[in-house]
Design an enzyme around this catalytic site. Structure first.
Site, PDB file in Angstrom:
ATOM      1  N   SER A 116       0.813  -1.203   0.000  1.00 22.32           N
ATOM      2  CA  SER A 116       0.000   0.000   0.000  1.00 22.32           C
ATOM      3  C   SER A 116       0.856   1.267   0.000  1.00 22.32           C
ATOM      4  O   SER A 116       2.024   1.233   0.386  1.00 22.32           O
ATOM      5  CB  SER A 116      -0.896   0.014   1.243  1.00 22.32           C
ATOM      6  OG  SER A 116      -0.079   0.064   2.415  1.00 22.32           O
ATOM      7  N   VAL A 119       2.460   2.358   3.433  1.00 25.78           N
ATOM      8  CA  VAL A 119       3.397   1.409   4.043  1.00 25.78           C
ATOM      9  C   VAL A 119       4.438   0.950   3.014  1.00 25.78           C
ATOM     10  O   VAL A 119       5.614   1.279   3.105  1.00 25.78           O
ATOM     11  CB  VAL A 119       2.655   0.195   4.646  1.00 25.78           C
ATOM     12  CG1 VAL A 119       3.650  -0.858   5.144  1.00 25.78           C
ATOM     13  CG2 VAL A 119       1.760   0.644   5.795  1.00 25.78           C
ATOM     14  N   CYS A 120       4.005   0.195   2.026  1.00 34.49           N
ATOM     15  CA  CYS A 120       4.944  -0.442   1.099  1.00 34.49           C
ATOM     16  C   CYS A 120       5.664   0.564   0.214  1.00 34.49           C
ATOM     17  O   CYS A 120       6.798   0.327  -0.194  1.00 34.49           O
ATOM     18  CB  CYS A 120       4.210  -1.468   0.243  1.00 34.49           C
ATOM     19  SG  CYS A 120       3.431  -2.768   1.219  1.00 34.49           S
ATOM     20  N   LEU A 121       5.018   1.677  -0.080  1.00 36.17           N
ATOM     21  CA  LEU A 121       5.676   2.784  -0.778  1.00 36.17           C
ATOM     22  C   LEU A 121       6.383   3.704   0.211  1.00 36.17           C
ATOM     23  O   LEU A 121       7.586   3.989   0.075  1.00 36.17           O
ATOM     24  CB  LEU A 121       4.655   3.565  -1.602  1.00 36.17           C
ATOM     25  CG  LEU A 121       5.044   4.971  -2.078  1.00 36.17           C
ATOM     26  CD1 LEU A 121       6.316   4.956  -2.906  1.00 36.17           C
ATOM     27  CD2 LEU A 121       3.898   5.600  -2.861  1.00 36.17           C
TER      28      LEU A 121
END
Length: 208
Positions: A116, A119-121
């Site tokens: 997401s 978070v992941c970005l």
């Protein structure tokens, strides 16, 4: 005025691409951008990056359990033999294989996408920024699960010095010149509908 990370241009020699956790299970929860549009944008970004010769690093989290494999549309356009780094850490930067692969590119500017967004970005983009990289968050090639998460992630990244960008602008900035022999292939990869129409009109005009 001297250049800084906000004004210095992305080029074929200074940029790399990091694609974080574009996985089937995570895509099933995306709500802030239509999933079809998200897939189009991340695939177009990956294709254009390959044409321009950018190093590409790709990660998944718990691909065999929680979140499933890469979306097939992205897997199909990645360089043959590219290792997808599967990890357990929430922040991709905390996995030494990921951070090491990015450092090994020798590039200082890092275009990042993730599912997401907050978070992941955001986590690896902020970690890369803290280490001295210039991180660019490709917003329309990322997605998350509701609008407030998107807004909070964007605000936090900007506070940390991450530079927001969209998928096509990043690649067009790197292309730099429409007379470049790769321009046609780059625009075809980006697959922007208005650009396709303009290209068709230009081709028709050239025949007359």
């Amino acid at each position: 005025m001297s250049a800084n990370k906000f004004t210095e241009r992305l080029t074929r020699d200074n940029a790399a691409l990091l694609l974080v956790d574009h996985q089937v299970g995570l895509y099933s929860g995306v709500r802030d951008i239509p999933v079809g549009e998200l897939k189009h944008n991340v695939v177009a970004l990956a294709k254009a990056a390959r044409i321009l010769g950018l190093p590409v690093v790709v990660t998944t989290t718990a691909a065999d359990s929680m979140w499933g494999p890469l979306i097939p549309e992205l897997a199909e356009v990645l360089p043959a033999g590219l290792e997808v780094i599967d990890r357990s850490s929430v922040n991709a930067w905390d996995d030494e294989r990921v951070a090491g692969a990015i450092r090994a590119t020798g590039r200082k500017k890092l275009i990042v996408t993730g599912i997401s967004t907050e978070v992941c970005l955001a986590f690896p983009a902020m970690a890369a920024t803290a280490e001295g990289f210039d991180a660019y968050a490709a917003i329309d090639a990322s997605g998350t699960f509701w609008q407030a998460k998107r807004e909070a992630g964007l605000l936090r990244m900007q506070q940390a010095g991450v530079i927001p960008i969209d998928y096509s602008t990043a690649m067009v900035e790197i292309l730099a010149d429409n007379a470049d022999p790769l321009a046609g292939d780059v625009y075809a990869a980006l697959d922007m509908p208005f650009a396709v129409i303009v290209g068709q009109l230009a081709a028709a005009y050239a025949k007359n």
